[in-house]
Write a protein that holds these residues in place. Sequence first.
Motif, PDB file in Angstrom:
ATOM      1  N   GLU A  49       0.810  -1.204   0.000  1.00 54.91           N
ATOM      2  CA  GLU A  49       0.000   0.000   0.000  1.00 54.91           C
ATOM      3  C   GLU A  49       0.849   1.261   0.000  1.00 54.91           C
ATOM      4  OE1 GLU A  49      -2.943  -0.188   3.118  1.00 54.91           O
ATOM      5  OE2 GLU A  49      -2.567  -2.321   3.276  1.00 54.91           O
ATOM      6  N   THR A  50       0.361   2.254  -0.715  1.00 53.46           N
ATOM      7  CA  THR A  50       1.002   3.559  -0.723  1.00 53.46           C
ATOM      8  C   THR A  50      -0.079   4.620  -0.628  1.00 53.46           C
ATOM      9  OG1 THR A  50       2.787   2.733  -2.125  1.00 53.46           O
ATOM     10  CG2 THR A  50       2.517   5.114  -1.991  1.00 53.46           C
ATOM     11  N   LYS A  51       0.078   5.553   0.288  1.00 51.14           N
ATOM     12  CA  LYS A  51      -0.893   6.634   0.431  1.00 51.14           C
ATOM     13  C   LYS A  51      -0.688   7.667  -0.670  1.00 51.14           C
ATOM     14  CE  LYS A  51      -3.314   5.627   4.110  1.00 51.14           C
ATOM     15  NZ  LYS A  51      -4.790   5.496   4.061  1.00 51.14           N
ATOM     16  N   ILE A  52      -1.790   8.042  -1.308  1.00 49.81           N
ATOM     17  CA  ILE A  52      -1.759   9.089  -2.327  1.00 49.81           C
ATOM     18  C   ILE A  52      -2.410  10.313  -1.700  1.00 49.81           C
ATOM     19  CG2 ILE A  52      -2.457   9.747  -4.646  1.00 49.81           C
ATOM     20  CD1 ILE A  52      -2.765   6.824  -5.298  1.00 49.81           C
ATOM     21  N   GLY A  53      -1.590  11.267  -1.339  1.00 44.75           N
ATOM     22  CA  GLY A  53      -2.124  12.415  -0.622  1.00 44.75           C
ATOM     23  C   GLY A  53      -2.688  11.943   0.703  1.00 44.75           C
ATOM     24  N   ALA A  54      -3.820  12.507   1.091  1.00 43.04           N
ATOM     25  CA  ALA A  54      -4.442  12.120   2.358  1.00 43.04           C
ATOM     26  C   ALA A  54      -5.760  11.402   2.142  1.00 43.04           C
ATOM     27  CB  ALA A  54      -4.655  13.357   3.220  1.00 43.04           C
ATOM     28  N   GLU A  55      -6.085  11.091   0.865  1.00 45.61           N
ATOM     29  CA  GLU A  55      -7.425  10.588   0.600  1.00 45.61           C
ATOM     30  C   GLU A  55      -7.452   9.181   0.018  1.00 45.61           C
ATOM     31  OE1 GLU A  55      -9.348  13.398  -1.875  1.00 45.61           O
ATOM     32  OE2 GLU A  55      -9.497  14.940  -0.324  1.00 45.61           O
ATOM     33  N   LYS A  56      -6.469   8.792  -0.759  1.00 43.31           N
ATOM     34  CA  LYS A  56      -6.518   7.508  -1.444  1.00 43.31           C
ATOM     35  C   LYS A  56      -5.380   6.603  -0.990  1.00 43.31           C
ATOM     36  CE  LYS A  56      -8.507   9.323  -5.754  1.00 43.31           C
ATOM     37  NZ  LYS A  56      -8.291   9.454  -7.216  1.00 43.31           N
ATOM     38  N   THR A  57      -5.659   5.306  -1.052  1.00 45.18           N
ATOM     39  CA  THR A  57      -4.632   4.301  -0.785  1.00 45.18           C
ATOM     40  C   THR A  57      -4.427   3.498  -2.069  1.00 45.18           C
ATOM     41  OG1 THR A  57      -5.283   4.135   1.530  1.00 45.18           O
ATOM     42  CG2 THR A  57      -3.978   2.338   0.631  1.00 45.18           C
ATOM     43  N   LEU A  58      -3.197   3.480  -2.552  1.00 40.14           N
ATOM     44  CA  LEU A  58      -2.879   2.767  -3.791  1.00 40.14           C
ATOM     45  C   LEU A  58      -2.522   1.320  -3.483  1.00 40.14           C
ATOM     46  CD1 LEU A  58      -2.217   2.675  -6.848  1.00 40.14           C
ATOM     47  CD2 LEU A  58       0.114   3.407  -6.241  1.00 40.14           C
ATOM     48  N   ILE A  59      -3.186   0.387  -4.191  1.00 41.89           N
ATOM     49  CA  ILE A  59      -2.881  -1.035  -4.092  1.00 41.89           C
ATOM     50  C   ILE A  59      -2.286  -1.467  -5.429  1.00 41.89           C
ATOM     51  CG2 ILE A  59      -3.745  -3.314  -3.438  1.00 41.89           C
ATOM     52  CD1 ILE A  59      -4.199  -1.142  -1.350  1.00 41.89           C
ATOM     53  N   ARG A  60      -1.051  -1.937  -5.388  1.00 37.47           N
ATOM     54  CA  ARG A  60      -0.333  -2.281  -6.605  1.00 37.47           C
ATOM     55  C   ARG A  60      -0.930  -3.507  -7.294  1.00 37.47           C
ATOM     56  NH1 ARG A  60       2.444   2.040  -8.418  1.00 37.47           N
ATOM     57  NH2 ARG A  60       3.777   2.946  -6.785  1.00 37.47           N
ATOM     58  N   GLU A  61      -0.596  -3.686  -8.561  1.00 41.25           N
ATOM     59  CA  GLU A  61      -1.116  -4.775  -9.391  1.00 41.25           C
ATOM     60  C   GLU A  61      -0.882  -6.138  -8.739  1.00 41.25           C
ATOM     61  OE1 GLU A  61      -0.662  -6.593 -13.933  1.00 41.25           O
ATOM     62  OE2 GLU A  61       0.354  -4.731 -13.352  1.00 41.25           O
ATOM     63  N   GLY A  62      -1.967  -6.916  -8.608  1.00 37.06           N
ATOM     64  CA  GLY A  62      -1.879  -8.268  -8.066  1.00 37.06           C
ATOM     65  C   GLY A  62      -1.652  -8.343  -6.576  1.00 37.06           C
ATOM     66  N   SER A  63      -1.641  -7.210  -5.874  1.00 37.28           N
ATOM     67  CA  SER A  63      -1.375  -7.197  -4.433  1.00 37.28           C
ATOM     68  C   SER A  63      -2.666  -7.173  -3.632  1.00 37.28           C
ATOM     69  CB  SER A  63      -0.509  -5.991  -4.060  1.00 37.28           C
ATOM     70  OG  SER A  63       0.743  -6.057  -4.702  1.00 37.28           O
ATOM     71  N   THR A  64      -2.540  -7.466  -2.343  1.00 37.00           N
ATOM     72  CA  THR A  64      -3.689  -7.504  -1.444  1.00 37.00           C
ATOM     73  C   THR A  64      -3.409  -6.640  -0.220  1.00 37.00           C
ATOM     74  OG1 THR A  64      -4.312  -9.733  -2.129  1.00 37.00           O
ATOM     75  CG2 THR A  64      -5.167  -8.972  -0.019  1.00 37.00           C
ATOM     76  N   ALA A  65      -4.365  -5.776   0.116  1.00 42.21           N
ATOM     77  CA  ALA A  65      -4.306  -4.990   1.353  1.00 42.21           C
ATOM     78  C   ALA A  65      -5.319  -5.574   2.331  1.00 42.21           C
ATOM     79  CB  ALA A  65      -4.622  -3.528   1.066  1.00 42.21           C
ATOM     80  N   GLU A  66      -4.973  -5.584   3.609  1.00 45.61           N
ATOM     81  CA  GLU A  66      -5.841  -6.197   4.614  1.00 45.61           C
ATOM     82  C   GLU A  66      -6.288  -5.163   5.642  1.00 45.61           C
ATOM     83  OE1 GLU A  66      -3.803  -9.465   6.338  1.00 45.61           O
ATOM     84  OE2 GLU A  66      -3.809 -10.670   4.494  1.00 45.61           O
ATOM     85  N   ARG A  67      -7.537  -5.281   6.061  1.00 41.93           N
ATOM     86  CA  ARG A  67      -8.093  -4.482   7.141  1.00 41.93           C
ATOM     87  C   ARG A  67      -8.761  -5.446   8.131  1.00 41.93           C
ATOM     88  NH1 ARG A  67      -5.297  -1.644   4.810  1.00 41.93           N
ATOM     89  NH2 ARG A  67      -5.638   0.466   3.968  1.00 41.93           N
ATOM     90  N   THR A  68      -8.365  -5.385   9.380  1.00 44.51           N
ATOM     91  CA  THR A  68      -8.973  -6.221  10.413  1.00 44.51           C
ATOM     92  C   THR A  68      -9.866  -5.327  11.262  1.00 44.51           C
ATOM     93  OG1 THR A  68      -7.065  -7.697  10.457  1.00 44.51           O
ATOM     94  CG2 THR A  68      -8.552  -7.788  12.338  1.00 44.51           C
ATOM     95  N   LEU A  69     -11.169  -5.597  11.270  1.00 44.92           N
ATOM     96  CA  LEU A  69     -12.157  -4.730  11.904  1.00 44.92           C
ATOM     97  C   LEU A  69     -12.778  -5.424  13.110  1.00 44.92           C
ATOM     98  CD1 LEU A  69     -13.969  -3.585   8.635  1.00 44.92           C
ATOM     99  CD2 LEU A  69     -11.941  -2.580   9.700  1.00 44.92           C
ATOM    100  N   GLY A  70     -12.865  -4.714  14.223  1.00 44.99           N
ATOM    101  CA  GLY A  70     -13.489  -5.269  15.405  1.00 44.99           C
ATOM    102  C   GLY A  70     -12.505  -5.569  16.514  1.00 44.99           C
ATOM    103  N   THR A  71     -13.007  -6.211  17.554  1.00 50.91           N
ATOM    104  CA  THR A  71     -12.216  -6.491  18.751  1.00 50.91           C
ATOM    105  C   THR A  71     -11.732  -7.931  18.814  1.00 50.91           C
ATOM    106  OG1 THR A  71     -14.170  -7.116  20.043  1.00 50.91           O
ATOM    107  CG2 THR A  71     -13.567  -4.773  20.006  1.00 50.91           C
TER     108      THR A  71
END
Length: 324
Positions: A49-71
């Motif tokens: 992941e790479t932040k683009i400015g303060a609004e977007k997150t760039l996910i490179r080709e074929g890559s996966t970003a993860e978000r773990t939500l909750g307790t």
Amino acid sequence: MERRAFLTTVSVGLTTAVAGCISQASPSEEENKTNSQPSTEIQDSTQTETKIGAEKTLIREGSTAERTLGTGSLTEGGLRTPHHVVLTNQTGETQTATFVIMQSDSSVLNEQFELESAATVVATLTDLGTYDTQVTVPKTDTTESVTIGPGQFSCNVTRTTVGMQADGSLDSTVLSTRMACPSVITEHVAAGGSTSYTLGDESVLQDTGKGTHNVMLRNPTDQVWTGRIIVKSGSTTQLDGVYTIEANGTVLLTLSESNTYQIHMSILETDTTKTEQVSPENFDCNQSSTRVVINNEGGLEAKTLSTLMACPDDSSTATNNTSS
């Protein structure tokens, strides 16, 4: 209701490394080496992941970003596993999308991503509940909405995927492994209705003098509540039931085998919990039950009751039978 805080995992990295040894050389020789040796740029494949400015997150080709939500409460007990919500770019071009997940009118994820071809975002929901997911593509003003209910948290690995298509549309699919989950129950109890379930394989015969123990969860209010009942014997979970109960609805569980049980009950909308213990003494000749009532605030009031009839002593009965 304000839900508990969520954890977001973000990894950003770009490392530049230059390999070589320090040697004795004249300034001109050193300058020539520096000018002739190309720099080497290395990117860790796990850092996607790479932040683009303060609004977007760039996910490179074929890559996966993860978000773990909750307790992570699903790992604390019960038989249910987290649910995965996946956003994937199935086109050959870079696409921008806003990914929003709501629970009880509170946002647990609200992020804009720029996904290159075959890039993916995986949001893992670690708390049981009802979630509203919405993916919007600003370029085409296209939106896909999906509701994820408690029934989609089973003993299987389940995922809801929202795919971005080449024609600018979005589609959604739900996939799951096929492991049987006989002790995971999800039911809707209509107003004034009831549902029942018997836990245990042992047949209770009247001539044994032994009884059963009933667990009753009742909603006498005018509201709809979601109750969860987890029955454990020692460290083993015997039952994980989730019931959406309308006004005056009742859930009845029958424990047919004499044992020590922990009955863990909760209301999902209020996070209220209550635990009652049932022991072998509750399986004698008396009628025994644990009665739980949901109040108007979504709280739980529980009592374990038994009749007071004197029961024959098994040892004396066995002695009398032998002497005769």
